[in-house]
Motif scaffolding. Structure first.
Motif, short mmCIF file in Angstrom:
data_model
loop_
_atom_site.label_atom_id
_atom_site.label_comp_id
_atom_site.label_asym_id
_atom_site.label_seq_id
_atom_site.Cartn_x
_atom_site.Cartn_y
_atom_site.Cartn_z
N GLU A 54 -31.39 4.84 -38.04
CA GLU A 54 -31.66 3.50 -37.52
C GLU A 54 -32.29 3.54 -36.13
OE1 GLU A 54 -28.07 1.32 -37.32
OE2 GLU A 54 -27.05 2.73 -35.97
N ASP A 55 -32.20 4.69 -35.47
CA ASP A 55 -32.80 4.86 -34.14
C ASP A 55 -34.03 5.76 -34.18
OD1 ASP A 55 -30.81 3.30 -32.82
OD2 ASP A 55 -29.44 5.00 -32.98
N GLY A 56 -34.64 5.88 -35.36
CA GLY A 56 -35.82 6.71 -35.48
C GLY A 56 -35.52 8.12 -35.96
N SER A 57 -36.49 8.99 -35.86
CA SER A 57 -36.36 10.36 -36.34
C SER A 57 -35.47 11.19 -35.41
CB SER A 57 -37.75 11.00 -36.43
OG SER A 57 -37.66 12.34 -36.86
N LYS A 58 -34.55 11.97 -36.02
CA LYS A 58 -33.64 12.82 -35.24
C LYS A 58 -33.49 14.18 -35.90
CE LYS A 58 -30.72 9.34 -32.99
NZ LYS A 58 -29.32 8.94 -32.69
N THR A 59 -33.27 15.20 -35.07
CA THR A 59 -32.98 16.53 -35.57
C THR A 59 -31.51 16.62 -35.98
OG1 THR A 59 -32.33 17.40 -33.42
CG2 THR A 59 -34.69 17.49 -33.98
N LEU A 60 -31.16 17.71 -36.65
CA LEU A 60 -29.76 17.92 -37.03
C LEU A 60 -28.88 17.99 -35.78
CD1 LEU A 60 -27.68 18.40 -39.26
CD2 LEU A 60 -28.26 20.84 -39.18
N ALA A 61 -29.35 18.67 -34.76
CA ALA A 61 -28.56 18.77 -33.52
C ALA A 61 -28.36 17.41 -32.88
CB ALA A 61 -29.24 19.72 -32.54
N SER A 113 -28.38 11.19 -47.41
CA SER A 113 -28.89 11.06 -48.78
C SER A 113 -30.40 11.19 -48.77
CB SER A 113 -28.49 9.70 -49.38
OG SER A 113 -27.10 9.52 -49.37
N ARG A 114 -30.97 11.44 -49.96
CA ARG A 114 -32.41 11.66 -50.05
C ARG A 114 -33.21 10.38 -50.25
NH1 ARG A 114 -35.30 14.97 -53.79
NH2 ARG A 114 -33.70 14.60 -55.39
N ALA A 115 -32.56 9.28 -50.59
CA ALA A 115 -33.30 8.03 -50.74
C ALA A 115 -33.91 7.62 -49.41
CB ALA A 115 -32.38 6.92 -51.26
N PRO A 116 -35.00 6.86 -49.42
CA PRO A 116 -35.59 6.39 -48.15
C PRO A 116 -34.57 5.59 -47.35
CG PRO A 116 -37.09 5.99 -49.98
CD PRO A 116 -35.80 6.42 -50.59
N PHE A 117 -34.69 5.66 -46.02
CA PHE A 117 -33.71 5.02 -45.15
C PHE A 117 -33.57 3.53 -45.43
CE2 PHE A 117 -32.65 2.64 -41.31
CZ PHE A 117 -31.40 3.18 -41.04
N GLU A 118 -34.66 2.84 -45.68
CA GLU A 118 -34.60 1.39 -45.91
C GLU A 118 -33.72 1.06 -47.11
OE1 GLU A 118 -37.33 3.16 -45.50
OE2 GLU A 118 -37.91 2.51 -43.47
N ARG A 119 -33.77 1.89 -48.14
CA ARG A 119 -32.95 1.64 -49.33
C ARG A 119 -31.48 1.92 -49.05
NH1 ARG A 119 -34.95 4.84 -54.35
NH2 ARG A 119 -36.91 4.16 -53.40
N LEU A 120 -31.22 2.97 -48.28
CA LEU A 120 -29.84 3.27 -47.88
C LEU A 120 -29.27 2.14 -47.05
CD1 LEU A 120 -30.18 7.03 -46.80
CD2 LEU A 120 -29.52 6.13 -49.05
N ASP A 121 -30.05 1.66 -46.10
CA ASP A 121 -29.58 0.62 -45.19
C ASP A 121 -29.31 -0.69 -45.94
OD1 ASP A 121 -28.98 -0.01 -42.42
OD2 ASP A 121 -30.69 -1.37 -42.51
N ALA A 122 -30.15 -1.01 -46.90
CA ALA A 122 -29.94 -2.24 -47.68
C ALA A 122 -28.66 -2.14 -48.50
CB ALA A 122 -31.14 -2.49 -48.59
N TYR A 123 -28.42 -0.97 -49.08
CA TYR A 123 -27.20 -0.78 -49.87
C TYR A 123 -25.96 -0.81 -48.98
CZ TYR A 123 -24.06 1.28 -53.38
OH TYR A 123 -23.03 1.51 -54.26
N LYS A 124 -26.08 -0.23 -47.79
CA LYS A 124 -24.95 -0.25 -46.85
C LYS A 124 -24.60 -1.68 -46.48
CE LYS A 124 -25.18 1.12 -42.40
NZ LYS A 124 -25.20 2.02 -41.21
N ARG A 125 -25.61 -2.51 -46.27
CA ARG A 125 -25.35 -3.92 -45.95
C ARG A 125 -24.69 -4.62 -47.14
NH1 ARG A 125 -30.61 -3.65 -43.87
NH2 ARG A 125 -31.38 -4.95 -45.59
N TRP A 133 -25.53 6.37 -41.58
CA TRP A 133 -26.07 6.91 -42.83
C TRP A 133 -27.54 7.20 -42.59
CZ3 TRP A 133 -25.19 3.94 -48.10
CH2 TRP A 133 -25.43 4.82 -49.17
N VAL A 134 -27.94 8.45 -42.76
CA VAL A 134 -29.32 8.84 -42.47
C VAL A 134 -29.99 9.38 -43.72
CG1 VAL A 134 -28.61 9.38 -40.11
CG2 VAL A 134 -28.84 11.24 -41.78
N SER A 135 -31.31 9.40 -43.69
CA SER A 135 -32.10 9.81 -44.85
C SER A 135 -32.72 11.19 -44.63
CB SER A 135 -33.21 8.79 -45.12
OG SER A 135 -34.10 9.26 -46.12
N SER A 136 -32.62 12.01 -45.67
CA SER A 136 -33.29 13.32 -45.69
C SER A 136 -34.48 13.28 -46.63
CB SER A 136 -32.30 14.41 -46.12
OG SER A 136 -31.76 14.12 -47.40
N HIS A 137 -35.02 12.09 -46.83
CA HIS A 137 -36.15 11.91 -47.75
C HIS A 137 -37.33 12.78 -47.33
CE1 HIS A 137 -38.62 9.89 -50.70
NE2 HIS A 137 -39.53 9.59 -49.78
#
Length: 243
Positions: A54-61, A113-125, A133-137
């Motif tokens: 939700e705050d943009g692209s981030k590394t694992l660290a 999860s591998r789904a796009p972030f927008e889909r994850l975020d909509a389901y979370k809502r 919840w972050v995306s590894s798409h």
């Protein structure tokens, strides 16, 4: 409810005390297993991954969010899914209450999860969750950590066909059995030390039951899990149960 043995309070107390000794022994064994988990060798994560958050692209660290420990639940929600896995969703209903307590112990918790972030975020809502919840798409993270599988890896499992439970779960997620089984649940633990990320532990299958708090409660009821026969699969998303 099936017919069950009935006894006096004194008979119950004797049997309960006998069972209590076994429960205490199991607790001691679990304590020892926890110690052994902590003593496992750490494996450095050499590959660079970037996740959509939700705050943009981030590394694992960066996902550690200033803490030294990270717990990742590999939530089954692949790019072919229209909705998250009902079983993972049932576990996720317990996550929000744990997040702040884990932070207090220097642990960040999130789902990947591998789904796009927008889909994850909509389901979370839809589900009313607050945990990160972050995306590894589009990256290899899930495949590298055995949370996703290729068509070639799945082929032997699909050749003989799948049962009605898998077919039903796939349909509930808006995909086919191959798409559903391409994802796998898991709980991975990571440590961050001197700028290096290490994987320290992973749990799958029934090893995930600690995050499914309702099972521990059901195990203490008269009927237990009651998952035999026609009751084999009963889990639903929390907004899909009847009264």
């Amino acid at each position: 409810m099936t017919e069950h043995e009935v006894g006096t309070r004194e008979e119950w107390l004797r049997a309960r005390k006998k069972l209590l000794e076994q429960e205490k022994e199991l607790t001691r064994k679990n304590d020892d297993l926890a110690r052994q988990r902590r003593e496992l060798p750490w494996v450095p994560v050499d590959k660079e991954y970037r996740f959509e958050t939700e705050d943009g692209s981030k590394t694992l660290a960066e996902l550690f969010d200033g803490r030294s420990q990270l717990l990742v639940y590999h939530f089954m929600f692949g790019p072919e899914y229209e909705a998250g896995c009902p079983v993972c969703s049932s576990a996720a209903d317990t996550f929000d209450g744990a997040v702040q307590h884990l932070k207090a112990r220097d642990v960040t918790f999130l789902c990947i999860s591998r789904a796009p972030f927008e889909r994850l975020d909509a389901y979370k809502r839809r589900m009313g969750w607050q945990f990160p919840w972050v995306s590894s798409h589009g990256i290899d993270f899930n495949f590298d950590f055995d949370a996703s599988h290729t068509e070639e890896q799945l082929a032997p499992f699909l050749e003989g066909g799948v049962g009605p439970v898998v077919s039903g779960l796939a349909a509930d997620c808006g995909t086919d059995p191959a798409g559903y089984l391409a994802e796998a649940p898991g709980l991975s633990a990571f440590a961050l030390s001197d700028g290096v990320v290490y994987r320290t532990y992973v749990s799958t299958a029934r090893g995930l039951e600690p995050v499914m708090g309702y099972y521990g409660l059901l195990d203490r009821t008269p009927s237990g899990r009651n998952e035999e026969g026609e009751h084999t699969f009963w889990l639903r998303r929390h907004d899909e149960y009847g009264d």
